[in-house]
Design a protein around this motif. Sequence first.
Motif, mmCIF file in Angstrom:
data_model
loop_
_atom_site.group_PDB
_atom_site.id
_atom_site.type_symbol
_atom_site.label_atom_id
_atom_site.label_comp_id
_atom_site.label_asym_id
_atom_site.label_seq_id
_atom_site.Cartn_x
_atom_site.Cartn_y
_atom_site.Cartn_z
ATOM 1 N N TYR A 63 46.036 43.044 43.379
ATOM 2 C CA TYR A 63 45.415 43.657 44.547
ATOM 3 C C TYR A 63 46.384 44.576 45.282
ATOM 4 O O TYR A 63 45.984 45.599 45.842
ATOM 5 C CB TYR A 63 44.923 42.575 45.509
ATOM 6 C CG TYR A 63 43.626 41.899 45.129
ATOM 7 C CD1 TYR A 63 42.884 42.277 44.019
ATOM 8 C CD2 TYR A 63 43.130 40.857 45.910
ATOM 9 C CE1 TYR A 63 41.709 41.652 43.679
ATOM 10 C CE2 TYR A 63 41.940 40.218 45.598
ATOM 11 C CZ TYR A 63 41.233 40.612 44.477
ATOM 12 O OH TYR A 63 40.048 39.976 44.162
ATOM 13 N N GLY A 85 37.177 39.378 41.748
ATOM 14 C CA GLY A 85 37.514 38.476 42.839
ATOM 15 C C GLY A 85 36.686 37.210 42.837
ATOM 16 O O GLY A 85 35.710 37.086 42.091
ATOM 17 N N VAL A 119 40.128 41.556 50.058
ATOM 18 C CA VAL A 119 39.043 42.381 49.537
ATOM 19 C C VAL A 119 37.763 42.014 50.273
ATOM 20 O O VAL A 119 37.420 40.828 50.382
ATOM 21 C CB VAL A 119 38.866 42.149 48.021
ATOM 22 C CG1 VAL A 119 37.574 42.774 47.530
ATOM 23 C CG2 VAL A 119 40.058 42.711 47.258
ATOM 24 N N LEU A 172 37.276 45.771 40.912
ATOM 25 C CA LEU A 172 38.122 44.651 41.308
ATOM 26 C C LEU A 172 37.424 43.349 40.965
ATOM 27 O O LEU A 172 36.214 43.204 41.163
ATOM 28 C CB LEU A 172 38.420 44.692 42.814
ATOM 29 C CG LEU A 172 39.653 45.501 43.247
ATOM 30 C CD1 LEU A 172 39.460 46.989 42.963
ATOM 31 C CD2 LEU A 172 39.949 45.287 44.720
#
Length: 304
Positions: free
Chosen positions: A179, A199, A238, A197
């Motif tokens: 990240y 997550g 995030v 991304l």
Amino acid sequence: MRKAVGTHGTLHRVGDLQKRHDAQQTLPTLLCDGCNVPVRFVPEHSRPGVDRAPPLLVPAYIALQKGTEHLPRCRYNAPGHLQALLASGADPEFLPAVDDGKHELRLLVLQQALKRGSAGPTAVPAADPRIEGCLRTLADLLTLRAMDESDALLAAQLTLRLGKKKVDWANFFYALDRYDEAWERLGASSSELPMALLGTVRSHRSPQPGEPHGVTYLNCAPKYQQTGVADRRDFFEVSVGHADAAWLRSYPLGAEIVMFGLWRQGRSSTASRPHPTDPRRTITSVTHKLALRPSFRRQLTLVE
């Protein structure tokens, strides 16, 4: 892999296995929950940083035992699924075959669609069937990447292209342990960048009374990074914001998701508190935000 089954059919998730490892309890014999081949648990660990950087924390995961492979129809059989997807005849302008036997994934069409659809958090899902198809294909590819836990397979078969520029997979797909790299890349750009991304959902935050746009936020587990500076801690968080609270809450706590879109750096914040055992010292925490405002539902994909 984030889950596996024991020899008695009990489902074991990575988080539970990590707790057993931390408590020095015996770990069960594990099998793939898709095809029953032997797998192993790899606990959370650190790996050396590059160029004298602080060590990186690698999250726990489940991997194949050495010398084994997933069976052809297993959902974790990334090579087989990738070949089937490439042969499926997806949009030839979005995923064309090229002369060297590879394929190209042309992100420009999605970048342009996302810019057109970025009217704000109330934007509606895509109505253009072509964009829906491109997002569906990309979601399938990103799910394979998340399950395979390496860029190598997709990079060997797929060249990423954004207009005239080629994009390394390492500059496009970021898991939790990277990240900070995603945040730094956004900071080096003058515009929002199309990135994916991976997550784990940690929380949902509802809008406060009086907030003008009524945005709900889906927040993922942050990356904690030691800085090498005494009493300073950096966190990389995030968050995904949207007015459709029911949609974001349909991704439950603990779910693993891939989030694709035009990301931007959020505002960093600093907080200080007394050291828990030494009142002469102060702990400083710096939080860096990576933010996404999706226009289309298919920008978020559940990894199962």
